[in-house]
Enzyme design. Structure first.
Site, PDB file in Angstrom:
ATOM      1  N   TYR A   1      33.720  21.016 -38.141  1.00 38.98           N
ATOM      2  CA  TYR A   1      33.595  22.268 -37.388  1.00 38.98           C
ATOM      3  C   TYR A   1      34.442  22.195 -36.116  1.00 38.98           C
ATOM      4  O   TYR A   1      35.206  23.123 -35.807  1.00 38.98           O
ATOM      5  CB  TYR A   1      32.134  22.521 -37.030  1.00 38.98           C
ATOM      6  CG  TYR A   1      31.906  23.737 -36.169  1.00 38.98           C
ATOM      7  CD1 TYR A   1      31.801  25.005 -36.739  1.00 38.98           C
ATOM      8  CD2 TYR A   1      31.813  23.624 -34.785  1.00 38.98           C
ATOM      9  CE1 TYR A   1      31.599  26.119 -35.952  1.00 38.98           C
ATOM     10  CE2 TYR A   1      31.619  24.739 -33.987  1.00 38.98           C
ATOM     11  CZ  TYR A   1      31.513  25.985 -34.576  1.00 38.98           C
ATOM     12  OH  TYR A   1      31.329  27.100 -33.772  1.00 38.98           O
TER      13      TYR A   1
ATOM     14  N   SER B   1      35.435  27.817 -29.650  1.00 40.07           N
ATOM     15  CA  SER B   1      34.230  27.128 -29.200  1.00 40.07           C
ATOM     16  C   SER B   1      34.603  26.146 -28.099  1.00 40.07           C
ATOM     17  O   SER B   1      35.731  25.633 -28.071  1.00 40.07           O
ATOM     18  CB  SER B   1      33.587  26.364 -30.362  1.00 40.07           C
ATOM     19  OG  SER B   1      32.531  25.541 -29.907  1.00 40.07           O
TER      20      SER B   1
END
Length: 261
Positions: free
Chosen positions: A162, A149
């Site tokens: 996360y 990400s």
């Protein structure tokens, strides 16, 4: 450059929705006509995908499980598909944590998030590597493609765990690519920006985020171009900007340092 266009059989873990699902369909439609194995928790969604394309096969798995069950999964996939030469690791979950309210933080969610987004992905890579190194010894290329990400590089503070899991996986990708540089095993990292998906549905954030996220079709098109070329890092939108801003030449320096160790 060797890219996904050269793969004969591709496993997509986390293919029941979002990026994984879109990539599975796009890869199936490449001119090289690969077999695509879609894997995930929801068998009904896997079956729906298999009905959409002729060369899609299914394999049910919940990667948030024990080492032994992951080993069984990998063994079963390789037994049925000995020609497997690419794995895309797309599974992921995301939770919001407020450190100003530590009493609200659920340790089970922290464990699940870290295991799903990093630990299980690392284990799957290790379990598939003997097969891929065997292909390499035979002169055949193979592909390990984790999805991290842009938040691995520039965190978003309300989803701290996360971001940490994706940062861990991003760091692993850099080291893995350096160690495998003299083999035919290609490591390609996909770093998405905020992309249209179901990832945020349980947070109640989808209506707000849908106004600013990158449409899935647009993201898939850009990513497929990079995968076909065989780019070592494939990005789009915000993720491209933060990678350039904060990590310019980092990948090359890691590889050079390992080479000269």
């Amino acid at each position: 450059m060797t890219g996904i266009k050269d793969a004969k059989c591709v496993l997509v873990v986390g293919a029941t929705a979002g990026i994984g699902r879109a990539l599975a369909l796009a890869i199936h439609d490449l001119d090289n006509n690969p077999t695509v194995i879609v894997a995930g928790r929801r068998q009904d969604r896997l079956d729906e995908l298999a009905k959409r394309r002729e060369r899609i096969q299914t394999a049910r798995v919940d990667i948030n499980t024990t080492h032994d069950k992951l080993k069984q999964f990998v063994g079963g996939v390789l037994s049925e598909h000995p020609n497997l030469d690419a794995v895309i690791l797309s599974s992921g979950i995301q939770h919001i944590f407020d450190f100003k309210k530590p009493e609200t933080i659920d340790f089970n969610k922290i464990d699940d998030e870290f295991n799903t987004n990093y630990v299980a992905v690392l284990k799957l890579i290790v379990l598939f590597l003997p097969h891929f190194l065997k292909l390499s010894a035979e002169g055949r290329p193979s592909f390990i493609i984790p999805i991290t990400s842009g938040l691995a590089i520039q965190p978003k503070a309300d989803v701290p765990n996360y971001c940490a899991t994706k940062a861990a996986l991003h760091s692993l990708d850099l080291s893995l690519r350096a160690q495998l540089a003299d083999t035919q095993v290609r490591v390609i990292e996909i770093l998405p920006p905020l992309v249209e998906s179901e990832l945020h549905d349980h947070q109640g954030m989808t209506p707000r985020l849908s106004k600013v996220w990158m449409p899935l079709d647009e993201f898939t098109k850009q990513v497929m171009e990079g995968l076909v070329r065989g780019d070592p890092q494939v990005t789009a939108g915000f993720a491209s900007k933060v990678l350039e801003k904060y990590e310019k030449d980092k990948r090359e320096s890691v590889e050079e340092a390992f080479k000269n160790k």
